[in-house]
Scaffold this motif. Sequence first.
Motif, short mmCIF file in Angstrom:
data_model
loop_
_atom_site.label_atom_id
_atom_site.label_comp_id
_atom_site.label_asym_id
_atom_site.label_seq_id
_atom_site.Cartn_x
_atom_site.Cartn_y
_atom_site.Cartn_z
N GLU A 24 0.86 -1.18 0.00
CA GLU A 24 0.00 0.00 0.00
C GLU A 24 0.90 1.24 0.00
O GLU A 24 1.69 1.44 0.91
CB GLU A 24 -0.90 0.00 1.22
CG GLU A 24 -1.92 1.13 1.27
CD GLU A 24 -2.77 1.07 2.51
OE1 GLU A 24 -3.81 0.41 2.49
OE2 GLU A 24 -2.37 1.68 3.53
N ASN A 30 -3.54 10.26 -1.48
CA ASN A 30 -3.91 9.21 -2.43
C ASN A 30 -3.25 7.90 -2.02
O ASN A 30 -2.11 7.89 -1.55
CB ASN A 30 -3.47 9.58 -3.85
CG ASN A 30 -4.21 10.79 -4.36
OD1 ASN A 30 -5.42 10.92 -4.17
ND2 ASN A 30 -3.50 11.70 -5.00
N GLN A 32 -2.59 3.75 -3.31
CA GLN A 32 -2.65 2.76 -4.38
C GLN A 32 -2.07 1.45 -3.86
O GLN A 32 -1.13 1.45 -3.04
CB GLN A 32 -1.84 3.24 -5.58
CG GLN A 32 -2.07 2.40 -6.83
CD GLN A 32 -2.49 3.24 -8.03
OE1 GLN A 32 -2.36 4.44 -8.00
NE2 GLN A 32 -2.97 2.60 -9.06
N ASN A 33 -2.60 0.34 -4.30
CA ASN A 33 -2.10 -0.97 -3.90
C ASN A 33 -1.44 -1.66 -5.09
O ASN A 33 -1.94 -1.58 -6.21
CB ASN A 33 -3.23 -1.86 -3.37
CG ASN A 33 -3.73 -1.39 -2.02
OD1 ASN A 33 -3.05 -1.53 -1.03
ND2 ASN A 33 -4.93 -0.83 -2.00
N LEU A 121 -12.68 3.39 -2.73
CA LEU A 121 -11.37 3.95 -2.38
C LEU A 121 -11.59 4.96 -1.26
O LEU A 121 -11.60 6.17 -1.47
CB LEU A 121 -10.74 4.59 -3.61
CG LEU A 121 -10.59 3.68 -4.84
CD1 LEU A 121 -9.94 4.43 -5.99
CD2 LEU A 121 -9.80 2.42 -4.50
N SER A 209 -6.64 -2.37 -8.69
CA SER A 209 -6.26 -1.43 -7.63
C SER A 209 -6.80 -0.03 -7.87
O SER A 209 -6.73 0.82 -7.00
CB SER A 209 -4.73 -1.37 -7.50
OG SER A 209 -4.13 -0.98 -8.72
N SER A 210 -7.32 0.22 -9.08
CA SER A 210 -7.89 1.53 -9.39
C SER A 210 -9.32 1.32 -9.90
O SER A 210 -9.70 0.21 -10.27
CB SER A 210 -7.05 2.25 -10.44
OG SER A 210 -6.99 1.50 -11.64
#
Length: 239
Positions: A24, A30, A32-33, A121, A209-210
């Motif tokens: 992570e 912000n 993101q993974n 998210l 992831s997004s």
Amino acid sequence: PGVTLRVTDLAPAEVPGWSKGSLEVSAAGNTQNMSFLVSQDGRYFISGEVVDLTTDPLQAVMQKIDLKDEPARGPADAKVTIVEYSDFQCPFCSRGYQVVEDQVMPEYKDKVKFYFKNLPLKSIHPWAEGAASAAECAKQQSGEGFWSLYNALFKNQRDINQGNLKEKVTQFAKDAKLDEAKFTQCFDTKASQAQVDKEVEEATAVGASSTPTFFINGRRLEGAQPFENFKSIIDQELG
């Protein structure tokens, strides 16, 4: 400086001598993974996922997605399956919603079946997780109720905020003719949170992831893509 890294889900990888996990990465609000591999001596790090070349990678992706008892748009025997991981507060997801609803489904009708999965998210979208929970509460009552909330949440996205979310979803539930008392109890007690968490974990497992991220018979399509990009993949799958 300003970047926070957190490792989760560390476990033995399919490749002997390696471990796998999720990293992570958070910066400037912000998050993101990303999936990774690391050698057990800690010396080597690879960003990405293990792919077994002896199996069909597209089938392998679809096998990781649990569609049992999930409401679907389209016939059960449709040749093409589209699964979307999405966020009700995400503006790009709203665009994706319009493409799916106004172009993909009308164009392909009974040739495609469509599933929606939650990937809120929450680090950047404060009411997304609550909206996902509301949609799952509706799903507990009926598939039609789920799709009704799905439509209402995207169509009214600009009018929803963290302060009025409960009021809005309760009205959407009424409009869908759901049992209001059951819906409110589910929403207030977060009875559907476990299902939302499960879908978020599943998204990580398949590399989403997004938002929005679509899988068309296992083929990944990321972002608010134009209809032509959906059409290219769907037409290939239809042969």
